[in-house]
Design a protein around this motif. Structure first.
Motif, PDB file in Angstrom:
ATOM      1  N   GLY A 110       0.541  -1.346  -0.037  1.00  0.00           N
ATOM      2  CA  GLY A 110       0.306   0.065  -0.066  1.00  0.00           C
ATOM      3  C   GLY A 110       0.980   1.066   0.131  1.00  0.00           C
ATOM      4  N   ASP A 111       0.326   2.060   0.901  1.00  0.00           N
ATOM      5  CA  ASP A 111       1.390   3.168   1.007  1.00  0.00           C
ATOM      6  C   ASP A 111       2.887   3.354   1.648  1.00  0.00           C
ATOM      7  OD1 ASP A 111      -0.984   4.939   0.401  1.00  0.00           O
ATOM      8  OD2 ASP A 111      -1.737   5.854   1.951  1.00  0.00           O
ATOM      9  N   VAL A 130      12.945   6.264  -6.267  1.00  0.00           N
ATOM     10  CA  VAL A 130      13.040   6.606  -8.090  1.00  0.00           C
ATOM     11  C   VAL A 130      13.898   8.193  -8.234  1.00  0.00           C
ATOM     12  CG1 VAL A 130      11.593   8.325  -9.828  1.00  0.00           C
ATOM     13  CG2 VAL A 130      10.478   5.519  -9.370  1.00  0.00           C
ATOM     14  N   GLU A 131      13.248   9.311  -6.998  1.00  0.00           N
ATOM     15  CA  GLU A 131      13.561  10.092  -6.818  1.00  0.00           C
ATOM     16  C   GLU A 131      15.593  10.010  -6.591  1.00  0.00           C
ATOM     17  OE1 GLU A 131      13.104  12.826  -7.451  1.00  0.00           O
ATOM     18  OE2 GLU A 131      10.001  12.444  -6.916  1.00  0.00           O
ATOM     19  N   LEU A 132      15.741   8.959  -5.571  1.00  0.00           N
ATOM     20  CA  LEU A 132      17.436   9.402  -5.762  1.00  0.00           C
ATOM     21  C   LEU A 132      18.077   8.438  -6.811  1.00  0.00           C
ATOM     22  CD1 LEU A 132      17.064   7.139  -2.329  1.00  0.00           C
ATOM     23  CD2 LEU A 132      17.765   9.677  -2.046  1.00  0.00           C
ATOM     24  N   LYS A 181      11.369  -8.845  -8.562  1.00  0.00           N
ATOM     25  CA  LYS A 181      10.321  -8.149  -7.329  1.00  0.00           C
ATOM     26  C   LYS A 181       9.214  -7.117  -7.776  1.00  0.00           C
ATOM     27  CE  LYS A 181       8.232  -8.427  -3.681  1.00  0.00           C
ATOM     28  NZ  LYS A 181       7.457  -9.738  -2.886  1.00  0.00           N
ATOM     29  N   ILE A 182       9.860  -6.183  -8.728  1.00  0.00           N
ATOM     30  CA  ILE A 182       9.292  -4.909  -8.993  1.00  0.00           C
ATOM     31  C   ILE A 182       8.478  -5.317 -10.827  1.00  0.00           C
ATOM     32  CG2 ILE A 182       9.967  -2.617 -10.832  1.00  0.00           C
ATOM     33  CD1 ILE A 182      10.811  -2.317  -7.721  1.00  0.00           C
ATOM     34  N   ALA A 183       8.960  -6.075 -11.044  1.00  0.00           N
ATOM     35  CA  ALA A 183       8.239  -6.365 -12.021  1.00  0.00           C
ATOM     36  C   ALA A 183       6.936  -7.435 -11.862  1.00  0.00           C
ATOM     37  CB  ALA A 183       9.152  -8.086 -12.756  1.00  0.00           C
ATOM     38  N   SER A 184       7.043  -7.814 -10.823  1.00  0.00           N
ATOM     39  CA  SER A 184       6.004  -9.284 -10.135  1.00  0.00           C
ATOM     40  C   SER A 184       4.660  -7.792  -9.666  1.00  0.00           C
ATOM     41  CB  SER A 184       5.868  -9.468  -8.340  1.00  0.00           C
ATOM     42  OG  SER A 184       6.506  -8.797  -7.708  1.00  0.00           O
ATOM     43  N   TYR A 185       5.176  -7.133  -9.968  1.00  0.00           N
ATOM     44  CA  TYR A 185       3.700  -5.256  -9.464  1.00  0.00           C
ATOM     45  C   TYR A 185       3.453  -5.187 -10.716  1.00  0.00           C
ATOM     46  CZ  TYR A 185       6.824  -4.583  -4.638  1.00  0.00           C
ATOM     47  OH  TYR A 185       6.955  -4.970  -3.094  1.00  0.00           O
ATOM     48  N   VAL A 186       3.989  -4.817 -12.134  1.00  0.00           N
ATOM     49  CA  VAL A 186       2.952  -4.792 -12.980  1.00  0.00           C
ATOM     50  C   VAL A 186       2.232  -5.932 -13.626  1.00  0.00           C
ATOM     51  CG1 VAL A 186       3.990  -4.368 -15.071  1.00  0.00           C
ATOM     52  CG2 VAL A 186       5.339  -3.471 -13.447  1.00  0.00           C
ATOM     53  N   ASN A 187       3.486  -7.513 -12.992  1.00  0.00           N
ATOM     54  CA  ASN A 187       2.513  -8.450 -13.568  1.00  0.00           C
ATOM     55  C   ASN A 187       1.182  -8.677 -12.803  1.00  0.00           C
ATOM     56  OD1 ASN A 187       4.343  -8.807 -15.053  1.00  0.00           O
ATOM     57  ND2 ASN A 187       5.717  -9.805 -14.173  1.00  0.00           N
ATOM     58  N   LYS A 188       0.851  -8.221 -11.838  1.00  0.00           N
ATOM     59  CA  LYS A 188      -0.317  -8.618 -10.688  1.00  0.00           C
ATOM     60  C   LYS A 188      -1.613  -7.722 -11.889  1.00  0.00           C
ATOM     61  CE  LYS A 188       1.634  -9.229  -6.414  1.00  0.00           C
ATOM     62  NZ  LYS A 188       2.076  -9.053  -5.020  1.00  0.00           N
ATOM     63  N   SER A 189      -2.474  -8.316 -11.869  1.00  0.00           N
ATOM     64  CA  SER A 189      -3.461  -8.017 -12.314  1.00  0.00           C
ATOM     65  C   SER A 189      -4.859  -6.991 -11.708  1.00  0.00           C
ATOM     66  CB  SER A 189      -4.511  -9.027 -12.750  1.00  0.00           C
ATOM     67  OG  SER A 189      -5.008  -9.680 -10.856  1.00  0.00           O
ATOM     68  N   ALA A 215      -0.489   3.592  -7.758  1.00  0.00           N
ATOM     69  CA  ALA A 215       1.056   4.874  -6.853  1.00  0.00           C
ATOM     70  C   ALA A 215       1.706   3.839  -7.755  1.00  0.00           C
ATOM     71  CB  ALA A 215       0.771   5.279  -6.138  1.00  0.00           C
ATOM     72  N   VAL A 216       1.730   2.674  -7.075  1.00  0.00           N
ATOM     73  CA  VAL A 216       2.972   1.680  -6.555  1.00  0.00           C
ATOM     74  C   VAL A 216       3.527   1.059  -8.227  1.00  0.00           C
ATOM     75  CG1 VAL A 216       3.487  -0.455  -6.684  1.00  0.00           C
ATOM     76  CG2 VAL A 216       2.504   0.769  -4.410  1.00  0.00           C
ATOM     77  N   LEU A 217       2.123   0.620  -9.317  1.00  0.00           N
ATOM     78  CA  LEU A 217       2.866   0.560 -10.576  1.00  0.00           C
ATOM     79  C   LEU A 217       2.939   1.556 -11.707  1.00  0.00           C
ATOM     80  CD1 LEU A 217       1.528  -1.383 -12.688  1.00  0.00           C
ATOM     81  CD2 LEU A 217      -0.717  -0.062 -12.456  1.00  0.00           C
ATOM     82  N   GLN A 218       2.540   2.594 -11.033  1.00  0.00           N
ATOM     83  CA  GLN A 218       2.611   3.807 -11.906  1.00  0.00           C
ATOM     84  C   GLN A 218       4.686   3.996 -11.232  1.00  0.00           C
ATOM     85  OE1 GLN A 218       2.945   8.651 -11.297  1.00  0.00           O
ATOM     86  NE2 GLN A 218       1.283   7.930 -12.451  1.00  0.00           N
ATOM     87  N   ARG A 219       4.828   3.536 -10.552  1.00  0.00           N
ATOM     88  CA  ARG A 219       6.474   3.640  -9.991  1.00  0.00           C
ATOM     89  C   ARG A 219       7.263   2.675 -10.792  1.00  0.00           C
ATOM     90  NH1 ARG A 219       3.514   6.741  -7.805  1.00  0.00           N
ATOM     91  NH2 ARG A 219       3.832   8.955  -6.366  1.00  0.00           N
ATOM     92  N   SER A 220       6.169   1.122 -10.437  1.00  0.00           N
ATOM     93  CA  SER A 220       7.060   0.119 -11.026  1.00  0.00           C
ATOM     94  C   SER A 220       7.501   0.379 -12.546  1.00  0.00           C
ATOM     95  CB  SER A 220       6.490  -0.676 -10.460  1.00  0.00           C
ATOM     96  OG  SER A 220       6.149  -0.875  -9.018  1.00  0.00           O
TER      97      SER A 220
END
Length: 727
Positions: free
Chosen positions: A140-141, A151-153, A171-179, A184-189
């Motif tokens: 979540g948040d 991302v900022e760093l 791990k980052i790819a898994s956030y994109v692959n989840k339906s 916010a998490v998806l956008q940053r991933s």
């Protein structure tokens, strides 16, 4: 008496105390100033404190940027970047979820400052964040702000992208692959994956193994345009970095939805992805913003670049498979079957030569030689075969119609197709890398799986039609091609939504209409060549040049917003530069968003005296154009880049938003330095203003009174209750 230039009057805040008004001596070390402020509030350990700009940025004041402080600025005394970094490093490891969340929010905000970012990174903060992500305990948040801080760093370019583990990528790819995933998490991933691909060839291979088209398609089917933009950006990044052999179509792939994105040519040829982008993005009720338009433009360019291999491949006259394509063109046109054993060899050669002449090849004996010119190479033959197979009636009609004309009046289909293919490749810039500043995509190219071939089919029929309208002969071939290019370019500028709409636009741009347009433009640019007129032009030219110079300087005084381009994707970060009204100083500074109108001088933090400017550098000689990534090394960006050299080796680097702004700024800066203005726009403005001035003076010679003000606009009738009496 004005205060010394090195003395700045500011207000300094401290929580729980009244703001302190004081004068800062810019010649004194910053540490001494901070010590003085701390002593005023009886604070010890002054080395643990620092000054910040008291605005939304909260950027730290350092020795490098202290000259940004202006009279009336509000500063804030706060803990030093190092102390803040240590505190946040500890707080984000808190066992309390609420405390941890607040710490991550503060970290995401503070990480925008490169001074803080350097301190936090020195504490191995990037590794801590990646471990938190890999552990998978946050969601979540908590996860959203963790990724935001990351991302900022990384955006400061301090840490190399090559240092990240496969576990983090997975791990980052898994956030994109989840339906179902937090927006916010998806956008940053998606942003992280794109940056990985663009900044590391090694990470490209790892990311390409984790992401499939099947997992990205649902993100395009949503309604969030930001998510759609980031998704297309990931596709573009993978496509751009894919090895050449991986961009080619693999005919053996069956499971399209689960194939790696490295097989880009095959994926982009699939109707599903194209139609999803067309229906969910291009034809969406939500207006397309500039960033989405840019990503669609990049996708369009990269898709057409798949044609480069065929465009640069010569035909092998000894290759029987390639020769069979020419036989197929002959068979479809004349409805004949190849009978190698019928008749004598001489008779068959004579028959082939006759038919190849009718098909409009330059070499009637061996037409394969026609396709050894690159460009367009084999791409022209591909287009001809597509036209013959998919628009057979139109193909046969063109060939037979021209073969029945006199030799000098026939429109040679073969030669026309080759030259037209070459022209279309030039118009669409096949083989060139996309520009960072362009968002000129054409919706019609997303409406068909074979859009380039269909584009060719429409244009080859246009060429034949224009040839007839011009009553052209073989000597007029180049003239016809020039008219056809103009017809195509004018139709494209109207941005048709479909190929059918493009075709109808061309119907309205007949040769007669092109002549009318040319005549109208010629009349507007009429130039008299008599000797007295030329002498008068020469006499008033310095006056016009001075007028242009004043216009350029006035435009510099208004200022321009420039976009910042980072090593990641094009960011919505801006900076503004303008010339002071007395033409003595360039004021510039960063902006949070694109301004609506002019930005006042006092809101721009930095300034550069014009007297300190030594030279204006353009194109590839600019320091920010050297050692750039592949995406930036292209002609368009080079044509928009310029730098101002001051002191010994200090530069102020620009990338103009468009060619017009580039010419305005380079002209204006050269005028400030007392140098000649040489841009194309100066020449164009000179011609226009000279022509207008000449016409006004000639009218004056004829005693024609030219009013100072335009005539008034007729008033509307008081009522519309009237009718024409037919009797």
């Amino acid at each position: 008496m004005p205060p010394p230039a090195d003395i700045v009057k500011v207000a300094i805040e401290w929580p729980g105390a009244f703001p302190k008004l004081m004068e800062i001596d810019q010649k004194k070390p910053l540490s001494a100033i901070i010590k003085e402020v701390c002593e005023g509030w009886s604070l010890g350990n002054h080395e643990n404190f620092a000054l910040q700009i008291a605005d939304a940025t909260n950027f730290y004041i350092t020795e490098k940027n202290r000259n940004d402080i202006k009279n009336g600025s509000i500063l804030r005394l706060t803990t030093s970047p190092y102390q803040t970094a240590v505190q946040l490093h500890e707080r984000i490891q808190s066992s309390s979820m609420d405390a941890k969340l607040e710490a991550l929010k503060d970290l995401a905000n503070a990480s925008r400052d490169i001074t803080f970012a350097q301190e936090f990174i020195n504490l191995d903060g990037i590794s801590l964040l990646t471990q938190m992500v890999e552990s998978g305990t946050d969601f979540g948040d908590l996860l959203s702000f963790t990724l935001t801080a990351f991302v900022e760093l990384m955006d400061h370019g301090i840490v190399s992208w090559d240092t990240f583990s496969v576990a983090f990528i997975k791990k980052i790819a898994s956030y994109v692959n989840k339906s179902a995933m937090d927006t916010a998490v998806l956008q940053r991933s998606l942003a992280i994956l794109e940056s990985m691909v663009l900044n590391s060839q090694d990470l490209y291979h790892k990311v390409a193994q984790e992401i499939t088209i099947g997992q990205l398609i649902p993100h395009l089917q949503g309604t969030d345009q930001d998510i759609q933009t980031y998704t297309i950006a990931v596709i573009n990044a993978l496509f751009l970095k894919a090895p050449e052999e991986k961009r080619q179509c693999d005919e053996h792939i069956v499971d399209i939805l689960n194939c790696p994105l490295t097989e880009m040519a095959h994926i982009l040829a699939q109707k599903q992805l194209r139609s999803i982008i067309l229906s969910n993005v291009i034809r969406s009720p939500t207006p397309i913003n500039d960033e989405m338009a840019h990503q669609l433009y990049v996708l369009q360019v990269l898709t057409f670049n798949l044609l480069e291999d065929r465009m640069m491949t010569k035909m092998d006259p000894q290759d029987q498979a390639q020769r069979d394509i020419i036989f197929e063109l002959r068979r479809i046109a004349f409805d004949v079957e190849c009978e190698p054993n019928s008749g004598s060899i001489e008779k068959r050669k004579s028959m082939y030569t006759r038919d190849y002449k009718k098909l409009g090849f330059i070499n009637h004996v061996n037409p394969a030689v026609d396709f050894t010119q690159i460009p367009p190479g084999m791409l022209a033959l591909d287009n001809m075969l597509y036209f013959a197979r998919h628009h057979q009636d139109a193909y046969i009609r063109i060939v037979l119609e021209n073969s029945s004309r006199e030799d000098k009046h026939e429109c040679p289909f073969g030669r026309s197709s080759i030259e037209l293919t070459k022209m279309l490749c030039e118009i669409l810039k096949v083989g060139e890398l996309p520009s960072e500043n362009c968002h000129d995509f054409h919706p019609m190219f997303f409406t068909h799986d074979r859009s380039f071939e269909e584009f060719f089919c429409i244009c080859i029929q246009l060429l034949n039609k224009t040839w007839k309208e011009m009553r052209a002969t073989s000597e007029d071939f180049n003239k016809v091609m020039q008219v056809v290019r103009e017809q195509i370019m004018r139709a494209l500028t109207l941005k048709p939504n479909s190929l059918d709409q493009f075709k109808s636009r061309l119907q309205n741009l007949s040769y007669t209409e092109i002549l009318k347009i040319r005549q109208s433009e010629r009349m507007n640019q009429e130039d008299f060549q008599s000797r007295p007129i030329l002498e008068l032009r020469e006499k008033i030219q310095p006056e016009i040049m001075e007028l242009i110079k004043q216009q350029r300087l006035n435009r510099l005084c208004e200022g321009t917003c420039f976009r910042k381009i980072s090593s990641r994707r094009r960011q919505d970060k801006f900076w503004y530069c303008r010339l002071s009204p007395n033409h003595k100083v360039l004021h510039y500074g960063d902006l949070e968003e694109s301004p609506q109108g002019e930005v006042p001088h006092d809101s721009l933090q930095d300034k550069l005296p014009v007297a300190d400017i030594k030279a204006v550098i353009t194109g590839k000689d600019c320091p920010h154009m050297k050692e750039k990534g592949a995406l930036k090394q292209n002609k368009e960006v080079l044509e928009l880049a310029f730098s101002v050299l001051y002191e010994s080796d200090e530069y102020l680097n620009f990338i103009a938003p468009d060619k017009h702004e580039y010419c305005v700024w380079t002209d204006g800066l050269n005028a400030l330095l007392g140098k000649e203005m040489t841009s194309d726009y100066t020449k164009s403005d000179m011609d226009t203003l000279l022509s207008m001035e000449m016409k006004l003076r000639l009218l004056d010679l004829e005693n024609i009174q030219i009013p100072e003000a335009p005539p008034p606009i007729p008033k509307e009738p008081s009522n519309y209750d009237f009718v024409y009496d037919c009797n």
